[in-house]
Design an enzyme around this catalytic site. Structure first.
Site, short mmCIF file in Angstrom:
data_model
loop_
_atom_site.label_atom_id
_atom_site.label_comp_id
_atom_site.label_asym_id
_atom_site.label_seq_id
_atom_site.Cartn_x
_atom_site.Cartn_y
_atom_site.Cartn_z
N CYS A 193 6.14 -24.71 -14.22
CA CYS A 193 5.42 -23.43 -14.24
C CYS A 193 5.38 -22.79 -12.85
O CYS A 193 6.40 -22.58 -12.23
CB CYS A 193 4.03 -23.67 -14.82
SG CYS A 193 3.16 -22.20 -15.38
N HIS A 194 4.19 -22.51 -12.33
CA HIS A 194 4.02 -21.87 -11.03
C HIS A 194 4.01 -22.86 -9.86
O HIS A 194 3.84 -22.45 -8.72
CB HIS A 194 2.72 -21.05 -11.00
CG HIS A 194 2.76 -19.83 -11.85
ND1 HIS A 194 2.53 -19.86 -13.21
CD2 HIS A 194 3.02 -18.54 -11.54
CE1 HIS A 194 2.63 -18.64 -13.70
NE2 HIS A 194 2.93 -17.81 -12.71
#
Length: 180
Positions: A111-112
């Site tokens: 993800c991030h």
């Protein structure tokens, strides 16, 4: 077991960690016989979230000031927008990621979590995936971004990447293989 005698660092900020992206890979490491350790900026606890809703807190095992890539066999970078954004602003975190990459130790990111990889300058020439909003950041840093459930890039260090919580089963399977 596959990860017996392996210690795996999970690098997070003080808050905003996507809980599933911390808990499920942590369990995969433990189930494979490994020892996960939570690394963060300060002692105490970190706050996880279920997207934007506060969830559980987790105790920090090692502070960034005392962490060294030499202590660990591999690194996991969980996601969460706030988490990824915070971690990349900590010089000690950026240095730690650079040290893992320079030592050729595997890194798994979801993800991030990858913003710190970009900040560390270790994604050039690599192929990976992430939450779609990071694709321009990765491309600007010289990486090839693809929209796939999981990507394993065996460059100078093995880099396992996934996009989101829905990809966790594939992510966990590949990170355990990479960390063996």
């Amino acid at each position: 077991m596959a990860l017996t005698n392996k210690t795996i660092a999970f690098l997070v900020g003080p808050e905003g960690i996507e809980q599933a992206e911390l808990v499920q890979p942590w369990k995969a490491v433990t189930d494979a016989g490994g020892t996960p350790q939570l690394v963060s900026k300060e002692e105490g606890e970190v706050q996880a979230f279920n997207h934007l809703t506060p969830a559980d807190t987790f105790p920090v095992d090692v502070t960034l000031a005392s962490a060294s890539a030499d202590q660990f066999d591999a690194l996991v970078l969980p996601g969460g927008v706030a988490n990824g954004d915070q971690v990349r602003t900590f010089p000690e975190a950026v240095s730690l990621v650079k040290d893992f990459a320079a030592a050729g130790k595997p890194i798994a990111v979801i993800c991030h979590g990858g913003w710190v990889l970009i900040e560390a300058g270790v994604v050039g020439g690599r192929t990976l995936t992430s939450w779609p909003s990071l694709q321009t950041d990765y491309r600007n840093a010289g990486a090839t971004w693809v929209d796939q459930e999981v990507v394993v890039d065996d460059g100078p260090f093995t880099l396992v990447s996934s996009r989101k919580p829905d990809d966790l089963d594939a992510f966990d399977r590949e990170l355990v293989k990479a960390f063996e």
